[in-house]
Design a protein around this motif. Structure first.
Motif, PDB file in Angstrom:
ATOM      1  N   ASN A   1     105.269  66.980  30.002  1.00 48.67           N
ATOM      2  CA  ASN A   1     104.542  67.647  28.921  1.00 48.67           C
ATOM      3  C   ASN A   1     103.201  67.010  28.549  1.00 48.67           C
ATOM      4  O   ASN A   1     102.612  67.368  27.534  1.00 48.67           O
ATOM      5  CB  ASN A   1     105.391  67.775  27.654  1.00 48.67           C
ATOM      6  CG  ASN A   1     106.540  68.722  27.837  1.00 48.67           C
ATOM      7  OD1 ASN A   1     106.429  69.720  28.532  1.00 48.67           O
ATOM      8  ND2 ASN A   1     107.670  68.399  27.228  1.00 48.67           N
TER       9      ASN A   1
ATOM     10  N   ASN B   1      95.905  65.910  27.798  1.00 53.09           N
ATOM     11  CA  ASN B   1      96.368  67.289  27.952  1.00 53.09           C
ATOM     12  C   ASN B   1      97.849  67.387  27.639  1.00 53.09           C
ATOM     13  O   ASN B   1      98.657  66.667  28.217  1.00 53.09           O
ATOM     14  CB  ASN B   1      96.122  67.768  29.382  1.00 53.09           C
ATOM     15  CG  ASN B   1      94.660  67.757  29.737  1.00 53.09           C
ATOM     16  OD1 ASN B   1      93.828  68.214  28.967  1.00 53.09           O
ATOM     17  ND2 ASN B   1      94.334  67.217  30.897  1.00 53.09           N
TER      18      ASN B   1
ATOM     19  N   SER C   1     101.180  70.079  27.345  1.00 50.86           N
ATOM     20  CA  SER C   1     101.603  71.377  27.879  1.00 50.86           C
ATOM     21  C   SER C   1     102.782  71.930  27.084  1.00 50.86           C
ATOM     22  O   SER C   1     103.333  71.261  26.215  1.00 50.86           O
ATOM     23  CB  SER C   1     101.972  71.239  29.363  1.00 50.86           C
ATOM     24  OG  SER C   1     103.016  70.316  29.527  1.00 50.86           O
ATOM     25  N   ASN C   2     103.154  73.145  27.412  1.00 52.27           N
ATOM     26  CA  ASN C   2     104.303  73.846  26.797  1.00 52.27           C
ATOM     27  C   ASN C   2     104.169  73.966  25.285  1.00 52.27           C
ATOM     28  O   ASN C   2     105.152  73.854  24.553  1.00 52.27           O
ATOM     29  CB  ASN C   2     105.614  73.152  27.170  1.00 52.27           C
ATOM     30  CG  ASN C   2     105.884  73.208  28.650  1.00 52.27           C
ATOM     31  OD1 ASN C   2     105.546  74.185  29.317  1.00 52.27           O
ATOM     32  ND2 ASN C   2     106.464  72.156  29.186  1.00 52.27           N
TER      33      ASN C   2
END
Length: 164
Positions: free
Chosen positions: A39, A66, A68-69
């Motif tokens: 993630n 960065n 994610s999800n």
């Protein structure tokens, strides 16, 4: 044919370069690379200083750039600062003067962990590294939120290493 000759010349040049992966007491390494984990991905910066023939201490810091999800995290969940101890085994394993393997432990404000890293030097000042790390004990015994799991899980760092 030209590509084959170029590849052969490159391999010969690399094999003739004399580089020492770890020189012992006083040796200094700076590593800059990518940090990859579940993630999140970001940057990692490592400094190691040799205090003995096969022992080094250092610091590592990272920042998750960065997420994610749909993960959201504040600054203190994204950043990591650790002290570390390495056993530099390249000379013990006697594989190549250009190659070092270093298992170690790390201590941060978030956890106690371990890592296994490898360095390969193409010249006396430049090489590549990869490092795998995991958390052995978390200081927060409660169930961690998704944001708190950043830097509290299995990580992979890859990048460039420099002799200082």
């Amino acid at each position: 044919m030209k590509k084959g000759l170029l590849l052969m010349a490159l391999l010969l040049t690399v094999s003739l370069v004399s580089a020492q992966a770890f020189e012992g007491k006083g040796d200094q390494k700076l590593q800059i690379g990518a940090n990859l984990q579940n993630n999140a991905s970001g940057i990692a910066l490592t400094y190691d200083y040799g205090i003995g023939e096969n022992i080094s201490i250092g610091v590592v810091t990272g920042y998750a750039l960065n997420l994610s999800n749909g993960l959201s995290a504040n600054f203190e969940d994204r950043i990591e600062l650790e002290g570390r101890f390495n056993a530099n085994l390249g000379s013990v394993l006697d594989i190549s003067d250009n190659f070092d393997v270093y298992p170690g432990i790390s201590l941060s404000l978030k956890n106690f962990g371990g890592h296994l890293g490898m360095r390969y030097f193409f010249s006396s000042g430049f090489g590549v590294f990869s490092e795998f790390g995991t958390t052995l004990a978390k200081y927060n015994s409660d169930a961690l939120t998704a944001a708190e799991k950043i830097n509290n899980q299995f990580t992979v760092n890859i990048g460039a290493v420099f002799n200082l």
